[in-house]
Design an enzyme around this catalytic site. Structure first.
Site, PDB file in Angstrom:
ATOM      1  N   ASN A   1       1.196  -0.986  -0.179  1.00  0.00           N
ATOM      2  CA  ASN A   1      -0.018   0.255  -0.188  1.00  0.00           C
ATOM      3  C   ASN A   1       0.999   1.434   0.040  1.00  0.00           C
ATOM      4  O   ASN A   1       1.133   1.647  -1.218  1.00  0.00           O
ATOM      5  CB  ASN A   1      -0.893   0.049   0.978  1.00  0.00           C
ATOM      6  CG  ASN A   1      -1.898   0.836   1.361  1.00  0.00           C
ATOM      7  OD1 ASN A   1      -1.855   2.248   0.596  1.00  0.00           O
ATOM      8  ND2 ASN A   1      -3.043   0.781   2.268  1.00  0.00           N
ATOM      9  N   ASP A   2       0.960   1.396   1.410  1.00  0.00           N
ATOM     10  CA  ASP A   2       2.119   2.949   1.372  1.00  0.00           C
ATOM     11  C   ASP A   2       2.918   2.935  -0.462  1.00  0.00           C
ATOM     12  O   ASP A   2       3.656   4.180  -0.327  1.00  0.00           O
ATOM     13  CB  ASP A   2       2.817   3.145   2.856  1.00  0.00           C
ATOM     14  CG  ASP A   2       1.989   3.336   3.692  1.00  0.00           C
ATOM     15  OD1 ASP A   2       0.490   3.855   3.258  1.00  0.00           O
ATOM     16  OD2 ASP A   2       1.692   2.676   4.760  1.00  0.00           O
TER      17      ASP A   2
END
Lengths: 482, 99
Positions: free
Chosen positions: A392-393
């Site tokens: 995600n990040d």
């Protein structure tokens, strides 16, 4: 203890050999081809050091040695064989904390030995107690956070935490000074120091967010080296001082390398509070996601069938779902179909730099298919399909475009430059650092909702139904360059 | 107390050991950071030497027992650390490599 000089000379060659092997071991741990042998070399060095010491001092107190050895080695062996690869970072934290505890105990006991304690000895004892205690409690907090037994409560983010920690640190210094004076019994001041330092270790680590834990563990690893070196001063062992200093310094380098990879400064990791918590995550970017496109594994499979170049971006979520093996099967199917398959590995994919490589290696993914961020980023514009699995990040485009984002400046994978991006995710929840991801709203992004393993398995089935990867259906190998 | 090294010698050893450590870890591929951290962590369990010395020189069973507990903690770090590092590194293979 008055060893004859002959005996003292007797184990010096073993000690020197041990230091040499340890240094070579650490050095060669840094290359894939030599790393495994290097680890064994270091273990051999450690054995030599123990043999040398036992030759020197004899088997005095052997029942205690035997008991400690059986318990420690037995539990160590058991833990090492039982732990899952996904849990590796927290296990390293646990081991590290135990090393710190050992230095702490040795120093406390050394203070209780009869006879005059010189100022140098007391100084070493104090450092060993202080650093050992911080290492122990800090490592346990880091472990609990990575294991998700502990989160980062909001009250730990108050600025007043610095005052508490400063007060604790000052109290630790006070106890250290007391230990040199006859005002209170040494045992009392050292016990107080150990207690305060244990609390300080918690106070320093608790406000740091889970995403920064790898840096913390690396730093605490360095601390445990310092504690070992201080214990070396306490018992007068050159070997211990060298090895402790070596690990302490090497740990610092590794810490700074990790900070660079995450675009975090060590100071902001240690004192800046958790990323994505409270005020930091605020700004114009909050709110519901809009214009989200989602699709089924079937549609995803149809896109894959026509692709020539596919890049998988695996994240920790993939490992949690135990989906590495399914991923490898999908990749092999595509390769047989003539597709160029690569895995893009962000430096901090997983819970720690290099963690994802270990997890994929466990699933028999050849490591020459794993491409690091700098190497693969220029290739995304000519990549047909990117599949993000549980990451995600590290694929958040706002890290490049939005100065308001807490991730701004962190090097990320430029997956949004590919023709099509599929993000496999259970829901639209925030990442580990709790930050919203603009990639999900990109026009070329489709969300495939579901558990990574289930999605990959249905993908596998759909691809087979489409005839992808069948030998008789093999198409011409594409021109990979350009 | 156990016999101490002369202060200046001990400090020289500390200094040179630290410099060695700074030089040893230079360029390391990120894929090896986790095994490297785990291996370095195992080495930091070398404090087991101090625990062994303590057991040998302690005059009372209480202090010896503390030494034994310290030894157990250190060995947990060392044995566990080397074994998990080996487990991780055993899995790094190229395409076509045999086990």
């Amino acid at each position: 203890m008055t060893p004859s000089s002959l005996l003292a000379l007797g184990h010096a060659p073993l000690d020197l050999a041990a230091v040499l092997l340890l240094a070579f071991g650490l050095k060669r741990l840094g290359r894939v081809s030599t790393a495994r042998a290097a680890n064994r070399l270091a273990a051999l060095a450690m054995t030599l050091a123990v043999v040398g010491l036992l030759l020197h001092q004899g088997l005095l107190g052997w029942p205690w040695i035997l008991a400690g050895t059986l318990v420690g080695s037995g539990l160590g062996w058991w833990t090492a064989h039982r732990v899952a690869m996904t849990a590796m970072p927290q296990i390293v934290a646990l081991f590290n904390g135990c090393g710190g505890m050992s230095s702490l105990l040795v120093a406390l006991a050394a203070a209780g030995l009869p006879g005059e304690t010189s100022a140098l000895a007391m100084g070493s004892i104090v450092i060993s107690v202080l650093v050992g205690a911080i290492t122990f409690s800090g490592s346990l907090v880091a472990m609990a956070k990575l294991q998700e037994w502990l989160d980062t409560p909001a009250w730990t983010q108050r600025p007043s935490r610095h005052l508490v920690n400063i007060a604790l640190a000052v109290a630790c210094v006070g106890c250290s000074v007391l230990a040199f004076t006859p005002l209170v019994p040494t045992a009392l001041s050292l016990a107080l120091l150990a207690t305060l330092a244990l609390v300080l270790g918690v106070g320093l680590t608790l406000p740091i967010g889970g995403a920064d834990m790898p840096v913390v563990i690396s730093l605490l690893n360095s601390y445990s080296g310092v504690a070992a070196a201080a214990a070396g001063f306490v018992v007068g062992s050159r070997l211990l001082i060298v090895a402790g200093a070596m690990v302490g310094a090497a740990g610092l380098i590794l810490t700074s390398v990790m900070c660079t990879a995450m675009n975090r400064s060590l100071l902001s990791v240690l004192f800046g509070g958790a990323l994505g918590s409270g005020a930091q995550a605020g700004g114009a970017d909050q709110g519901e996601y809009q214009n989200i496109t989602s699709c089924s594994p079937e549609e995803c499979a149809m896109t894959l069938e026509g692709a020539r170049r596919v890049v998988f971006v695996p994240g920790y979520g993939l490992a949690v779902a135990q989906a590495q093996h399914s991923l490898r099967e999908v990749a092999q199917l595509l390769e047989r179909h003539g597709v160029d398959v690569k895995y893009a590995i962000h430096p901090v994919a997983g819970r720690m730099p290099g963690h994802m490589n270990v997890l994929l290696a466990e699933a028999d993914v050849p490591y020459d298919q794993l491409v690091e961020m700098e190497a693969i980023n220029p290739d995304f514009p000519r990549t047909d399909v990117v599949i993000v699995l549980g990451a995600n990040d590290v694929v958040n485009p706002q890290a490049r475009t939005d100065p308001q984002s807490p991730l701004f400046g962190m090097p990320v994978l430029h997956v949004e430059e590919a023709t099509t991006v599929f993000v496999v995710k259970r829901s639209l929840g925030a990442g580990y650092a709790g930050i919203r991801n603009g990639l999900f709203e990109c026009q070329n992004t489709s969300m495939v909702f579901g558990d990574a393993k289930q999605v990959l398995n249905s993908l596998l089935q759909e691809l087979r139904e489409l005839g992808v990867g069948k030998v008789d259906n093999r198409r011409q190998a594409p021109v990979l360059a350009g | 107390m156990t016999d101490l090294l002369p202060m200046d010698e001990a400090l020289w050893v500390l200094l040179l050991g630290s410099l060695l450590g700074l030089e040893l870890i230079g360029k390391v591929p990120p894929s090896l950071h986790t095994p490297l951290m785990s291996g370095a962590n195992a080495i930091s369990g070398i404090t087991l030497l101090a625990a062994l010395t303590l057991i040998a020189t302690a005059p009372s069973p209480l202090l010896q027992a503390v030494g034994a507990v310290a030894l157990a903690f250190a060995l947990y770090n060392v044995v566990g650390g080397f074994l998990v590092t080996d487990r991780m590194l055993a899995m790094f293979r190229r395409r076509g490599d045999d086990r």
